[in-house]
Motif scaffolding. Structure first.
Motif, PDB file in Angstrom:
ATOM      1  N   ILE A 151       0.845  -1.199   0.000  1.00 25.41           N
ATOM      2  CA  ILE A 151       0.000   0.000   0.000  1.00 25.41           C
ATOM      3  C   ILE A 151       0.877   1.244   0.000  1.00 25.41           C
ATOM      4  O   ILE A 151       0.630   2.189  -0.761  1.00 25.41           O
ATOM      5  CB  ILE A 151      -0.963  -0.029   1.201  1.00 25.41           C
ATOM      6  N   TYR A 152       1.909   1.242   0.846  1.00 26.95           N
ATOM      7  CA  TYR A 152       2.862   2.353   0.870  1.00 26.95           C
ATOM      8  C   TYR A 152       3.440   2.585  -0.523  1.00 26.95           C
ATOM      9  O   TYR A 152       3.480   3.716  -1.003  1.00 26.95           O
ATOM     10  CB  TYR A 152       3.982   2.041   1.872  1.00 26.95           C
ATOM     11  N   GLU A 153       3.890   1.513  -1.183  1.00 27.09           N
ATOM     12  CA  GLU A 153       4.503   1.645  -2.502  1.00 27.09           C
ATOM     13  C   GLU A 153       3.523   2.183  -3.535  1.00 27.09           C
ATOM     14  O   GLU A 153       3.892   3.024  -4.366  1.00 27.09           O
ATOM     15  CB  GLU A 153       5.071   0.302  -2.957  1.00 27.09           C
ATOM     16  N   ARG A 154       2.289   1.748  -3.479  1.00 28.69           N
ATOM     17  CA  ARG A 154       1.301   2.245  -4.447  1.00 28.69           C
ATOM     18  C   ARG A 154       1.011   3.723  -4.243  1.00 28.69           C
ATOM     19  O   ARG A 154       0.917   4.478  -5.203  1.00 28.69           O
ATOM     20  CB  ARG A 154       0.019   1.416  -4.370  1.00 28.69           C
ATOM     21  N   ILE A 155       0.878   4.140  -2.992  1.00 29.90           N
ATOM     22  CA  ILE A 155       0.631   5.562  -2.718  1.00 29.90           C
ATOM     23  C   ILE A 155       1.874   6.383  -3.066  1.00 29.90           C
ATOM     24  O   ILE A 155       1.774   7.423  -3.723  1.00 29.90           O
ATOM     25  CB  ILE A 155       0.212   5.769  -1.247  1.00 29.90           C
ATOM     26  N   TYR A 156       3.040   5.904  -2.654  1.00 31.44           N
ATOM     27  CA  TYR A 156       4.295   6.608  -2.940  1.00 31.44           C
ATOM     28  C   TYR A 156       4.499   6.759  -4.442  1.00 31.44           C
ATOM     29  O   TYR A 156       4.844   7.838  -4.935  1.00 31.44           O
ATOM     30  CB  TYR A 156       5.473   5.858  -2.310  1.00 31.44           C
ATOM     31  N   ASN A 157       4.264   5.688  -5.194  1.00 29.28           N
ATOM     32  CA  ASN A 157       4.415   5.741  -6.655  1.00 29.28           C
ATOM     33  C   ASN A 157       3.416   6.703  -7.282  1.00 29.28           C
ATOM     34  O   ASN A 157       3.749   7.410  -8.237  1.00 29.28           O
ATOM     35  CB  ASN A 157       4.286   4.351  -7.268  1.00 29.28           C
ATOM     36  N   ALA A 158       2.201   6.747  -6.764  1.00 20.43           N
ATOM     37  CA  ALA A 158       1.200   7.679  -7.291  1.00 20.43           C
ATOM     38  C   ALA A 158       1.636   9.125  -7.062  1.00 20.43           C
ATOM     39  O   ALA A 158       1.433   9.991  -7.918  1.00 20.43           O
ATOM     40  CB  ALA A 158      -0.163   7.418  -6.648  1.00 20.43           C
ATOM     41  N   ILE A 159       2.282   9.373  -5.923  1.00 18.60           N
ATOM     42  CA  ILE A 159       2.806  10.721  -5.658  1.00 18.60           C
ATOM     43  C   ILE A 159       3.987  11.007  -6.575  1.00 18.60           C
ATOM     44  O   ILE A 159       4.067  12.072  -7.193  1.00 18.60           O
ATOM     45  CB  ILE A 159       3.199  10.861  -4.166  1.00 18.60           C
ATOM     46  N   SER A 160       4.896  10.045  -6.691  1.00 14.89           N
ATOM     47  CA  SER A 160       6.087  10.216  -7.542  1.00 14.89           C
ATOM     48  C   SER A 160       5.720  10.424  -9.003  1.00 14.89           C
ATOM     49  O   SER A 160       6.362  11.214  -9.706  1.00 14.89           O
ATOM     50  CB  SER A 160       7.005   8.995  -7.432  1.00 14.89           C
ATOM     51  N   ASP A 161       4.685   9.712  -9.457  1.00 19.56           N
ATOM     52  CA  ASP A 161       4.238   9.813 -10.850  1.00 19.56           C
ATOM     53  C   ASP A 161       3.288  10.989 -11.074  1.00 19.56           C
ATOM     54  O   ASP A 161       2.772  11.173 -12.167  1.00 19.56           O
ATOM     55  CB  ASP A 161       3.522   8.533 -11.285  1.00 19.56           C
ATOM     56  N   GLN A 162       3.036  11.758 -10.010  1.00 20.76           N
ATOM     57  CA  GLN A 162       2.149  12.921 -10.024  1.00 20.76           C
ATOM     58  C   GLN A 162       0.706  12.565 -10.364  1.00 20.76           C
ATOM     59  O   GLN A 162      -0.044  13.382 -10.877  1.00 20.76           O
ATOM     60  CB  GLN A 162       2.685  14.016 -10.939  1.00 20.76           C
ATOM     61  N   ARG A 163       0.307  11.328 -10.050  1.00 23.68           N
ATOM     62  CA  ARG A 163      -1.112  10.973 -10.129  1.00 23.68           C
ATOM     63  C   ARG A 163      -1.820  11.504  -8.890  1.00 23.68           C
ATOM     64  O   ARG A 163      -3.020  11.739  -8.913  1.00 23.68           O
ATOM     65  CB  ARG A 163      -1.293   9.455 -10.265  1.00 23.68           C
ATOM     66  N   LEU A 164      -1.063  11.675  -7.808  1.00 24.65           N
ATOM     67  CA  LEU A 164      -1.508  12.390  -6.614  1.00 24.65           C
ATOM     68  C   LEU A 164      -0.592  13.597  -6.505  1.00 24.65           C
ATOM     69  O   LEU A 164       0.616  13.455  -6.352  1.00 24.65           O
ATOM     70  CB  LEU A 164      -1.386  11.511  -5.364  1.00 24.65           C
ATOM     71  N   LEU A 165      -1.171  14.770  -6.611  1.00 22.49           N
ATOM     72  CA  LEU A 165      -0.366  15.985  -6.681  1.00 22.49           C
ATOM     73  C   LEU A 165       0.038  16.492  -5.306  1.00 22.49           C
ATOM     74  O   LEU A 165      -0.728  16.369  -4.342  1.00 22.49           O
ATOM     75  CB  LEU A 165      -1.138  17.065  -7.440  1.00 22.49           C
ATOM     76  N   PRO A 166       1.235  17.065  -5.210  1.00 24.91           N
ATOM     77  CA  PRO A 166       1.694  17.636  -3.943  1.00 24.91           C
ATOM     78  C   PRO A 166       0.735  18.709  -3.450  1.00 24.91           C
ATOM     79  O   PRO A 166       0.189  19.483  -4.244  1.00 24.91           O
ATOM     80  CB  PRO A 166       3.050  18.253  -4.297  1.00 24.91           C
ATOM     81  N   GLY A 167       0.515  18.729  -2.162  1.00 21.61           N
ATOM     82  CA  GLY A 167      -0.314  19.764  -1.556  1.00 21.61           C
ATOM     83  C   GLY A 167      -1.795  19.462  -1.516  1.00 21.61           C
ATOM     84  O   GLY A 167      -2.536  20.175  -0.849  1.00 21.61           O
ATOM     85  N   ILE A 168      -2.252  18.408  -2.212  1.00 21.17           N
ATOM     86  CA  ILE A 168      -3.674  18.096  -2.155  1.00 21.17           C
ATOM     87  C   ILE A 168      -3.966  17.305  -0.889  1.00 21.17           C
ATOM     88  O   ILE A 168      -3.096  16.607  -0.360  1.00 21.17           O
ATOM     89  CB  ILE A 168      -4.181  17.306  -3.393  1.00 21.17           C
ATOM     90  N   LYS A 169      -5.159  17.445  -0.384  1.00 23.09           N
ATOM     91  CA  LYS A 169      -5.566  16.694   0.793  1.00 23.09           C
ATOM     92  C   LYS A 169      -5.944  15.285   0.352  1.00 23.09           C
ATOM     93  O   LYS A 169      -6.790  15.111  -0.523  1.00 23.09           O
ATOM     94  CB  LYS A 169      -6.738  17.378   1.482  1.00 23.09           C
ATOM     95  N   LEU A 170      -5.297  14.299   0.951  1.00 17.06           N
ATOM     96  CA  LEU A 170      -5.598  12.917   0.615  1.00 17.06           C
ATOM     97  C   LEU A 170      -6.748  12.410   1.482  1.00 17.06           C
ATOM     98  O   LEU A 170      -6.760  12.626   2.689  1.00 17.06           O
ATOM     99  CB  LEU A 170      -4.375  12.027   0.853  1.00 17.06           C
ATOM    100  N   SER A 171      -7.680  11.747   0.852  1.00 14.52           N
ATOM    101  CA  SER A 171      -8.782  11.132   1.567  1.00 14.52           C
ATOM    102  C   SER A 171      -8.471   9.652   1.729  1.00 14.52           C
ATOM    103  O   SER A 171      -8.380   8.925   0.738  1.00 14.52           O
ATOM    104  CB  SER A 171     -10.081  11.310   0.772  1.00 14.52           C
ATOM    105  N   GLU A 172      -8.298   9.227   2.983  1.00 17.86           N
ATOM    106  CA  GLU A 172      -8.028   7.813   3.223  1.00 17.86           C
ATOM    107  C   GLU A 172      -9.165   6.948   2.710  1.00 17.86           C
ATOM    108  O   GLU A 172      -8.935   5.858   2.201  1.00 17.86           O
ATOM    109  CB  GLU A 172      -7.775   7.566   4.707  1.00 17.86           C
TER     110      GLU A 172
END
Length: 55
Positions: free
Chosen positions: A10-31
């Motif tokens: 799960i950590y790797e999937r979230i981390y990769n999404a951030i690294s690949d900019q599928r999850l953008l810096p500064g946005i609020k993540l909804s668990e």
């Protein structure tokens, strides 16, 4: 159906999404939304996010 992912997976999937900019810096993540997208519980997402926060 929920997948059998480890906290590390799960950590790797979230981390990769951030690294690949599928999850953008500064946005609020909804668990809840991440849990739905990954087909895991919010508790598992919370554990994965905690690992990211330790970096």
């Amino acid at each position: 159906m929920r997948m059998k992912l480890s906290n590390q997976d799960i950590y790797e999937r979230i981390y990769n999404a951030i690294s690949d900019q599928r999850l953008l810096p500064g946005i609020k993540l909804s668990e809840e939304k991440l849990a739905q997208a990954l087909h895991v519980s919010r508790t598992r997402v919370s554990a994965g996010v905690s690992l990211i926060q330790q970096i």
